[in-house]
Design an enzyme around this catalytic site. Structure first.
Site, short mmCIF file in Angstrom:
data_model
loop_
_atom_site.label_atom_id
_atom_site.label_comp_id
_atom_site.label_asym_id
_atom_site.label_seq_id
_atom_site.Cartn_x
_atom_site.Cartn_y
_atom_site.Cartn_z
N SER A 140 22.79 -26.05 -6.19
CA SER A 140 22.80 -27.39 -5.59
C SER A 140 22.41 -28.36 -6.69
O SER A 140 21.86 -27.96 -7.72
CB SER A 140 21.78 -27.44 -4.44
OG SER A 140 21.52 -28.77 -4.04
N TYR A 153 13.36 -26.34 -0.45
CA TYR A 153 14.76 -26.32 -0.87
C TYR A 153 14.88 -26.54 -2.38
O TYR A 153 15.61 -25.83 -3.08
CB TYR A 153 15.54 -27.38 -0.11
CG TYR A 153 17.04 -27.31 -0.32
CD1 TYR A 153 17.78 -26.28 0.25
CD2 TYR A 153 17.70 -28.27 -1.06
CE1 TYR A 153 19.15 -26.21 0.07
CE2 TYR A 153 19.08 -28.21 -1.24
CZ TYR A 153 19.80 -27.18 -0.68
OH TYR A 153 21.15 -27.11 -0.86
#
Length: 254
Positions: A140, A153
């Protein structure tokens, strides 16, 4: 991709399904792995392809026996694994570090890091026995940055970047390439969840704020990630390993 076997975790999700369809369109057989059995069944029904070219396997990517099983079922059914899209992940709640529950933090790391690690561990073993293979992890833009309220995250995707580079070095002599895609602001359920976490009940408000930070001015489409996965899986990327490919509308360049 004609005749290639492609294993995809998180296969019932938006990016997973789009990637599966793209590989099917290019002549591959696909194996979809997900923890949600109903979603897997729906995904198989919605995909446009020969039923014999699609296998679904229910598995928890944090359970080593489940991981060994999805590898075994793939090899037992199709004889090999040419491509592994190590894609399963979650984003978690929006909360500051001081408010984030330890159990929640550990759950995010378990799925996003341990799940990726276990997939690498057991698929690399299979690919070593074949003497070839291509692995693409899902990282990501969170692999590069910090973001208030998203500690779990952010930490997990930094870890995926490190695992990708380490696995690439370890597997390079075995004919196996390991890379990662680093998407951001892709129009999926995960993005919708993030918007709801940031502005509960008003996802449009945070959505507009997110778009203002994207140089191209829009969200990405799952197929735009799938196209990069297809490239990294193919012989067109034969000299590419240990790399993270940004699919973020220019966010990392800004």
């Amino acid at each position: 991709m004609e005749g290639k076997v492609v294993l995809i975790t998180g296969g019932a999700g938006g990016i997973g399904q789009e990637t599966a369809q793209l590989f099917l369109d290019n002549g591959a057989k696909v194996v979809l792995v997900d923890i949600n059995e109903e979603a897997l069944s729906n995904a198989k029904t919605s995909l446009n392809g020969n039923g014999d070219d699609i296998l679904v396997v229910k598995a928890n990517v944090t359970d080593e026996q489940d991981v060994q099983n999805y590898v075994k079922q793939t090899v037992d059914t199709y004889g090999k694994i040419d491509v592994f899209f190590n894609n399963a992940g979650i984003n978690g709640p929006f909360a500051s570090i001081k408010d984030l529950e330890k159990e929640t933090f550990e759950t995010i790391l378990s799925i996003n890091v341990t799940g990726v690690f276990l997939g690498l561990k057991h698929v690399i073993k299979q690919m070593e026995s074949q003497g070839y293979g291509s692995i693409i992890n899902t990282a990501s833009n969170a692999a590069y940055i910090g973001s208030a309220g998203m500690a779990g995250y952010i930490a997990s995707k930094h870890a995926v970047a490190g695992l990708t580079k380490t696995a690439a070095l370890e597997a390079a002599g075995s004919g196996i390439r390991v890379n990662a895609v680093a998407p951001a602001a892709i129009d999926t359920q995960m993005l919708a969840d993030i918007q709801n976490n940031i502005t509960p009940g008003e996802p449009e408000a945070s959505g507009e704020a997110i778009k203002q930070g994207i140089p191209v001015g829009r969200f990405g489409a799952p197929k735009e990630v799938a196209q990069v996965v297809l490239f990294l899986a193919s012989d067109n990327a034969s000299f590419v390993t240990g790399s993270l490919y940004n699919v973020d509308g220019g966010m990392q360049a800004d």
